[in-house]
Write a protein that holds these residues in place. Structure first.
Motif, PDB file in Angstrom:
ATOM      1  N   VAL A   1       0.975  -1.378  -0.161  1.00  0.00           N
ATOM      2  CA  VAL A   1      -0.219   0.237   0.087  1.00  0.00           C
ATOM      3  C   VAL A   1       0.742   1.217   0.049  1.00  0.00           C
ATOM      4  CG1 VAL A   1      -1.789   1.134   1.126  1.00  0.00           C
ATOM      5  CG2 VAL A   1      -1.660  -1.199   1.244  1.00  0.00           C
ATOM      6  N   LEU A   2       1.664   1.248   0.766  1.00  0.00           N
ATOM      7  CA  LEU A   2       2.562   2.529   1.125  1.00  0.00           C
ATOM      8  C   LEU A   2       4.211   2.074   1.522  1.00  0.00           C
ATOM      9  CD1 LEU A   2       0.461   4.496   3.602  1.00  0.00           C
ATOM     10  CD2 LEU A   2       0.524   4.981   1.120  1.00  0.00           C
ATOM     11  N   VAL A   3       4.945   3.057   1.058  1.00  0.00           N
ATOM     12  CA  VAL A   3       6.439   3.103   1.546  1.00  0.00           C
ATOM     13  C   VAL A   3       6.517   4.163   2.514  1.00  0.00           C
ATOM     14  CG1 VAL A   3       8.725   2.925   0.861  1.00  0.00           C
ATOM     15  CG2 VAL A   3       7.144   1.671  -0.328  1.00  0.00           C
ATOM     16  N   MET A   4       7.079   4.238   3.524  1.00  0.00           N
ATOM     17  CA  MET A   4       7.275   5.485   4.508  1.00  0.00           C
ATOM     18  C   MET A   4       8.843   5.256   5.202  1.00  0.00           C
ATOM     19  SD  MET A   4       5.123   4.914   7.978  1.00  0.00           S
ATOM     20  CE  MET A   4       5.869   6.249   8.816  1.00  0.00           C
ATOM     21  N   ALA A   5       9.222   6.348   5.349  1.00  0.00           N
ATOM     22  CA  ALA A   5      10.781   6.434   6.010  1.00  0.00           C
ATOM     23  C   ALA A   5      10.747   7.485   6.870  1.00  0.00           C
ATOM     24  CB  ALA A   5      11.669   6.812   4.823  1.00  0.00           C
ATOM     25  N   ASP A   6      11.752   7.180   8.035  1.00  0.00           N
ATOM     26  CA  ASP A   6      11.892   8.147   9.226  1.00  0.00           C
ATOM     27  C   ASP A   6      12.973   9.131   8.655  1.00  0.00           C
ATOM     28  OD1 ASP A   6      12.346   9.646  11.246  1.00  0.00           O
ATOM     29  OD2 ASP A   6      12.719   8.194  12.628  1.00  0.00           O
ATOM     30  N   PHE A   7      12.753  10.367   8.252  1.00  0.00           N
ATOM     31  CA  PHE A   7      13.998  11.266   7.797  1.00  0.00           C
ATOM     32  C   PHE A   7      14.845  11.630   8.918  1.00  0.00           C
ATOM     33  CE2 PHE A   7      12.154  12.945   3.747  1.00  0.00           C
ATOM     34  CZ  PHE A   7      11.856  11.823   3.067  1.00  0.00           C
ATOM     35  N   ASP A   8      14.547  11.335  10.001  1.00  0.00           N
ATOM     36  CA  ASP A   8      15.540  11.569  11.094  1.00  0.00           C
ATOM     37  C   ASP A   8      16.533  10.834  11.073  1.00  0.00           C
ATOM     38  OD1 ASP A   8      14.149  13.902  12.000  1.00  0.00           O
ATOM     39  OD2 ASP A   8      12.841  12.853  13.562  1.00  0.00           O
ATOM     40  N   THR A   9      16.371   9.608  10.353  1.00  0.00           N
ATOM     41  CA  THR A   9      17.438   8.576  10.391  1.00  0.00           C
ATOM     42  C   THR A   9      18.156   8.540   9.201  1.00  0.00           C
ATOM     43  OG1 THR A   9      15.956   6.652   9.529  1.00  0.00           O
ATOM     44  CG2 THR A   9      16.085   7.046  12.100  1.00  0.00           C
ATOM     45  N   LEU A  10      18.102   9.597   8.292  1.00  0.00           N
ATOM     46  CA  LEU A  10      18.709   9.685   7.164  1.00  0.00           C
ATOM     47  C   LEU A  10      20.322   9.646   7.258  1.00  0.00           C
ATOM     48  CD1 LEU A  10      16.922  12.494   4.826  1.00  0.00           C
ATOM     49  CD2 LEU A  10      17.297   9.896   4.332  1.00  0.00           C
ATOM     50  N   GLU A  11      21.091   8.685   6.431  1.00  0.00           N
ATOM     51  CA  GLU A  11      22.510   8.525   6.551  1.00  0.00           C
ATOM     52  C   GLU A  11      22.896   8.443   4.995  1.00  0.00           C
ATOM     53  OE1 GLU A  11      22.869   5.723   9.416  1.00  0.00           O
ATOM     54  OE2 GLU A  11      22.544   3.986   8.135  1.00  0.00           O
ATOM     55  N   VAL A  12      24.319   8.203   5.013  1.00  0.00           N
ATOM     56  CA  VAL A  12      24.882   8.240   3.597  1.00  0.00           C
ATOM     57  C   VAL A  12      25.621   6.645   3.626  1.00  0.00           C
ATOM     58  CG1 VAL A  12      26.583   8.999   1.848  1.00  0.00           C
ATOM     59  CG2 VAL A  12      25.397  10.593   3.375  1.00  0.00           C
ATOM     60  N   GLU A  13      25.182   6.052   2.531  1.00  0.00           N
ATOM     61  CA  GLU A  13      25.775   4.832   2.463  1.00  0.00           C
ATOM     62  C   GLU A  13      26.709   4.827   1.250  1.00  0.00           C
ATOM     63  OE1 GLU A  13      23.301   0.885   2.451  1.00  0.00           O
ATOM     64  OE2 GLU A  13      24.092   0.888   0.349  1.00  0.00           O
ATOM     65  N   VAL A  14      28.172   4.520   1.494  1.00  0.00           N
ATOM     66  CA  VAL A  14      29.099   4.689   0.430  1.00  0.00           C
ATOM     67  C   VAL A  14      29.876   3.038   0.560  1.00  0.00           C
ATOM     68  CG1 VAL A  14      29.594   7.018   0.847  1.00  0.00           C
ATOM     69  CG2 VAL A  14      30.793   5.535   2.292  1.00  0.00           C
ATOM     70  N   GLU A  15      30.511   2.881  -0.647  1.00  0.00           N
ATOM     71  CA  GLU A  15      31.119   1.839  -0.846  1.00  0.00           C
ATOM     72  C   GLU A  15      33.011   2.220  -0.557  1.00  0.00           C
ATOM     73  OE1 GLU A  15      30.148   0.397  -4.723  1.00  0.00           O
ATOM     74  OE2 GLU A  15      28.419  -0.641  -3.758  1.00  0.00           O
ATOM     75  N   VAL A  16      33.557   1.731   0.272  1.00  0.00           N
ATOM     76  CA  VAL A  16      34.792   2.206   0.201  1.00  0.00           C
ATOM     77  C   VAL A  16      35.875   0.645  -0.165  1.00  0.00           C
ATOM     78  CG1 VAL A  16      36.742   2.472   2.145  1.00  0.00           C
ATOM     79  CG2 VAL A  16      34.201   3.732   2.503  1.00  0.00           C
ATOM     80  N   ASN A  17      36.817   1.273  -0.936  1.00  0.00           N
ATOM     81  CA  ASN A  17      37.748  -0.041  -1.378  1.00  0.00           C
ATOM     82  C   ASN A  17      38.372  -0.734  -0.193  1.00  0.00           C
ATOM     83  OD1 ASN A  17      40.657  -0.743  -2.292  1.00  0.00           O
ATOM     84  ND2 ASN A  17      39.470  -0.203  -4.051  1.00  0.00           N
ATOM     85  N   GLU A  18      38.736  -1.905  -0.478  1.00  0.00           N
ATOM     86  CA  GLU A  18      38.998  -2.983   0.729  1.00  0.00           C
ATOM     87  C   GLU A  18      40.608  -2.325   1.101  1.00  0.00           C
ATOM     88  OE1 GLU A  18      39.055  -6.677  -0.923  1.00  0.00           O
ATOM     89  OE2 GLU A  18      37.051  -7.040  -0.713  1.00  0.00           O
ATOM     90  N   ALA A  19      41.226  -1.632   0.208  1.00  0.00           N
ATOM     91  CA  ALA A  19      42.510  -1.325   0.506  1.00  0.00           C
ATOM     92  C   ALA A  19      42.539  -0.242   1.469  1.00  0.00           C
ATOM     93  CB  ALA A  19      43.599  -0.934  -0.780  1.00  0.00           C
TER      94      ALA A  19
END
Length: 367
Positions: free
Chosen positions: A202-220
């Protein structure tokens, strides 16, 4: 004597070769221009080196990613039914427990009313039987049977009320509706899988107070990071907004798994300060910061540092001449190479030509 014998032979006139003269002059002019240009100044672009002042933090690792909400849910109904009312739209802010949608439930309401009526009658019968029991007119077995019937109807009424409650979709947490996946009149069913693409959700909702950044960091580079270390977050949507374009963050979590195809590790960065324009899936770039510098440090771009006989140098402009400034490389960071023995106000030549020689005359391009 005939006329043909008295005619004098014709004289062939030769024209002066002006065309070849013009071509020769043009060639000499071009050669002279080339010689003049060869001896003239070389046009170059210049820039100042990057300087990190004492107290500023050392940039360690840079990575790109997207904004995500740590608390996010795709809402489906508990039972099969048709949407009769939808009380929110995309962007609606809701609080925990708020009714977001209802399903058609006239049959369940009628069944609940029927059980309620039976329970009311059972209460009256039990009350009458207990009074007659006190007078010795009613036997104990009948009173016990009526009391059991009342308890059974109360359990049935609770079940019917639970069924009716399941026809209402409530917000599991406070947040913002980001997607509306169904409309009034559509039939929905319990979701068998989560995610924004859940069937009949029916719906998708999110808590904007929990916004964060997801990044990919090289293993090295993952060994340089640790939980809680500060970071600078640059969101693409805020580019060019001055101080708003750089937000403070901290490394919240390093996921205990790696992507073997891309050789990266997922890292989550929480915002220390936020902007009201931030929404999920915006692009962002994160720079993880190390310890503060103890003194001012000059940083050059990697393309500005050249090598000669194993020694590093940079091309600078001094008094209109190209000069080699030999430097000592101290460290490397995402911005470039940290060097010594270079004035912070040096005029660095941007992308110096390979043919540039020490002492060559140069002319700085405007702009």
């Amino acid at each position: 004597m005939s006329e043909s014998r008295t005619r004098k032979p014709s004289v062939i006139k030769k024209r002066f070769p002006w065309g070849w003269v013009v071509l020769g002059l043009l060639g000499l002019g071009a050669l002279g221009a080339m010689m003049a240009a060869k001896g003239g100044p070389v046009s170059v672009s210049v820039s100042a080196p990057t300087v990190f002042k004492a107290g500023e933090r050392n940039p360690m690792v840079t990575a790109s990613g997207y904004l995500v909400a740590r608390t996010r849910a795709t809402l489906s109904s508990k039972v099969l039914g048709r949407v009769s009312w939808l009380g929110v739209q995309e962007g609606s802010r809701v609080v925990k427990g708020q009714i977001l949608a209802r399903l058609e439930s006239p049959d369940l309401a009628a069944a609940r009313d029927q059980v309620q009526a039976q329970l009311d009658q059972a209460k009256v019968d039990l009350d009458r039987a207990e009074k007659l029991r006190v007078l010795g007119i009613q036997d104990a077995a009948t009173v016990d049977r009526l009391r059991s019937q009342k308890l059974t109807l109360e359990a049935q009424l609770a079940y019917q009320n639970a069924l009716l409650d399941s026809m209402e979709l409530r917000a599991p947490f406070s947040g913002v509706v980001t997607q509306k996946l169904s409309e009034v009149g559509e039939t929905v069913a319990p979701g068998s899988a989560g995610g924004a693409n859940a069937i009949n959700a029916v719906l998708v909702m999110a808590d904007f107070d929990t916004l964060e950044v997801e990044v990919e960091v090289n293993e090295a580079s993952i060994a340089k990071l640790q939980r809680g270390m500060p970071a600078e977050i640059r969101v693409d949507a805020l580019d060019g907004q001055g101080l708003r374009s750089v937000l403070k963050g901290r490394l919240r979590e390093i996921y205990p798994s790696s992507n073997r195809q891309k050789a990266v590790v997922i890292v989550r960065v929480a915002f220390v300060e936020k902007d009201p324009l931030l929404v999920p899936d915006m692009g962002a770039k994160v720079t993880f910061l190390g310890d503060p510098y103890l003194q001012d440090v000059v940083v050059l771009g990697r393309e500005q540092v050249k090598k000669q006989d194993g020694k590093a140098f940079a091309w600078v402009v001094e008094n209109g001449l190209a000069v080699q400034k030999f430097v000592s490389i101290q460290a490397e960071n995402p911005v470039g190479l940290e060097v010594k023995d270079l004035p912070r106000d040096a005029m660095l030549i941007v992308a110096p030509p390979e043919s540039l020689k020490p002492g060559a005359k140069v002319r700085v391009k405007n702009g």
